[in-house]
Scaffold this motif. Structure first.
Motif, mmCIF file in Angstrom:
data_model
loop_
_atom_site.group_PDB
_atom_site.id
_atom_site.type_symbol
_atom_site.label_atom_id
_atom_site.label_comp_id
_atom_site.label_asym_id
_atom_site.label_seq_id
_atom_site.Cartn_x
_atom_site.Cartn_y
_atom_site.Cartn_z
ATOM 1 N N THR A 136 0.806 -1.230 0.000
ATOM 2 C CA THR A 136 0.000 0.000 0.000
ATOM 3 C C THR A 136 0.834 1.272 0.000
ATOM 4 O O THR A 136 0.299 2.368 -0.150
ATOM 5 N N LYS A 142 -1.745 4.496 0.045
ATOM 6 C CA LYS A 142 -2.543 4.646 1.269
ATOM 7 C C LYS A 142 -2.611 6.104 1.704
ATOM 8 O O LYS A 142 -3.654 6.584 2.171
ATOM 9 N N VAL A 160 -5.905 -5.499 3.204
ATOM 10 C CA VAL A 160 -6.176 -4.880 1.901
ATOM 11 C C VAL A 160 -6.083 -5.956 0.828
ATOM 12 O O VAL A 160 -5.089 -6.691 0.752
ATOM 13 N N PHE A 163 -6.857 -2.428 -4.811
ATOM 14 C CA PHE A 163 -6.589 -0.994 -4.846
ATOM 15 C C PHE A 163 -7.818 -0.294 -5.425
ATOM 16 O O PHE A 163 -8.130 -0.462 -6.607
#
Length: 447
Positions: A136, A142, A160, A163
């Motif tokens: 990330t 992020k 996560v 994306f």
């Protein structure tokens, strides 16, 4: 090394010639040293291994301008950033993820694929989706997320898996400015002012609020509108078993709707009205307000022009209005470009997925007049937003919380119960007590 030594020897010989001819070797030595350095650099560049060409399969939406144009832009930008990477696109089937699930079952998953909550939840159980936590920081992904869109990046388990490029979608309370001004009615900021507006419009022969209550998700949203003025988590808290319909915020919301409906908030037979019928009431100036998602902005602007606007939801009182002004109805969930855990180079593939998501959002924001993106965009807007969308775009960074649309609820039993019960509230013949009783039966146990 052999070539470098030869170049150095040639430089020494050349400098001796200049010494005998001119009695000075300062300039020659400097020039010879530059030549030697250049030859060394050329040698190093010539022996450096070229970047290996990489072909990645990608499974993505590509069906209309809203999906084709941003995707094409992202791919063109990728060519500049990673010229050695080639994407082989397979257009995503509109089949609720069945084809992708078949690919997973047969070991034929693309390197990159679009995934929503359903696919993420299914694939993380079967090990068919790469956990992206450690990636990330690629392109500061992020850090570029809005605080209000973190729910589109992180799943319920804290990890996560995709994306995101799309942000949360929102329910807005639209209003006809001209009707409010013409009838000398204040745009409400509190429940009492809303009740005054309902009575005033009824006296003027105008429907206060057009709602296509034949569909159940708008009725859930109307209920959630009142709940979130006291409890920003709204129906999501019920969906997770963390609240009860008898808690003050939820009970008060049901009671207020009953009061407003009985006072004439909605047109007669609201639960038989479809979208076209409800929208026509608003467009034709027969209804003062209209509840729908932010996607309604384009149509309302086209039909009403500057007469149309959207208001912040009225609070319980003035203090509640200010405190919860940016507690929005609607929301979204984790989703975006995900990565096959068996891809040849996970870090490279994750890098490509992150880059594509950022550029997809960038194009939507700058070129498509759509600020509903998950990540911040630094580039200037090319296509100007209509006033209502501009207002929303300026508020996105201020949003303190979102809830969920009915279709985003995770517990099927609760979803069915809250849809049925809120629709019944719109009839005026269904009490808050009955609502509480019926919904309480379906609220799940907290996990």
């Amino acid at each position: 090394m052999r070539k470098i030594k030869m170049a150095a020897a040639a430089a020494v010989s050349l400098s001796l010639v200049f010494v005998s001819a001119c009695g000075s070797n300062n300039n020659a030595a400097s020039e010879a040293n530059n030549t030697t350095a250049t030859n060394t650099e050329v040698k190093e560049e010539a022996t450096a291994a070229p970047q290996e060409n990489v072909k990645l399969r990608i499974y993505a939406q590509y069906s209309d301008d809203d999906t084709k144009l941003p995707y094409d832009y992202a791919v063109a930008e990728l060519k500049k950033e990673m010229p050695n990477v080639e994407l082989e696109l397979e257009v995503q089937a509109q089949d609720d993820g069945q084809k992708l699930k078949t690919y997973a079952a047969t070991g034929n998953l693309p390197d990159i694929f679009q995934a929503g909550v359903d696919i993420i939840n299914t694939f993380k159980k079967s090990g068919n989706i790469l956990e992206l936590d450690k990636y990330t920081d690629l392109y500061d992904f992020k850090d570029k997320m809005f605080s209000s869109t973190m729910n589109t990046l992180t799943s319920d388990d804290g990890h996560v898996y995709a994306f995101p490029y799309a942000g949360n979608e929102f329910m807005l309370l639209y209003y006809n400015k001209e009707l409010f001004e013409k009838n000398n009615i204040k745009v409400p900021t509190t429940y009492d002012e809303l009740m005054t507006a309902v009575k005033g419009f009824n006296a003027a022969g105008v429907t206060p609020l057009a709602l296509f209550a034949k569909e159940k998700w708008p009725t859930v949203a109307l209920y959630d509108m009142f709940v979130t003025r006291q409890e920003p988590a709204g129906i999501v808290k019920l969906d997770k078993g963390l609240a009860s319909p008898s808690d003050p915020a939820y009970k008060d919301a049901a009671e207020k709707i009953v009061e407003l409906v009985n006072a004439g908030l909605l047109p007669k037979g609201a639960t038989n009205l479809n979208y076209d019928q409800a929208a026509s009431l608003f467009y034709e100036g027969k209804a003062a307000m209209f509840l729908n998602g932010q996607w309604e902005i384009a149509s309302s602007t086209e039909k009403l022009g500057d007469k149309a606007g959207w208001m912040y939801f009225p609070g319980v009182d003035a203090a509640s209005y200010e405190t919860n002004k940016y507690a929005f109805i609607g929301g979204g969930g984790p989703g975006g470009y995900a990565v096959n855990p068996d891809t040849k180079d996970p870090e490279l593939t994750a890098k490509v997925a992150a880059f594509l998501s950022l550029k997809f959002a960038e194009y939507k924001y700058t070129e498509r007049g759509n600020p509903i993106v998950a990540t911040k965009v630094d580039k200037a807007i090319v296509k100007e937003y209509p006033p209502m969308m501009k207002q929303l775009s300026e508020d996105i960074e201020k949003i303190t919380s979102t809830t969920a649309f009915a279709w985003g609820l995770s517990d099927a039993k609760f979803k069915a119960a809250i849809e049925d019960a809120t629709q019944s509230l719109m009839t005026g013949g269904y009490t808050a007590e009955q609502f509480i009783k019926d919904v309480t039966k379906a609220v799940p146990q907290a996990k």
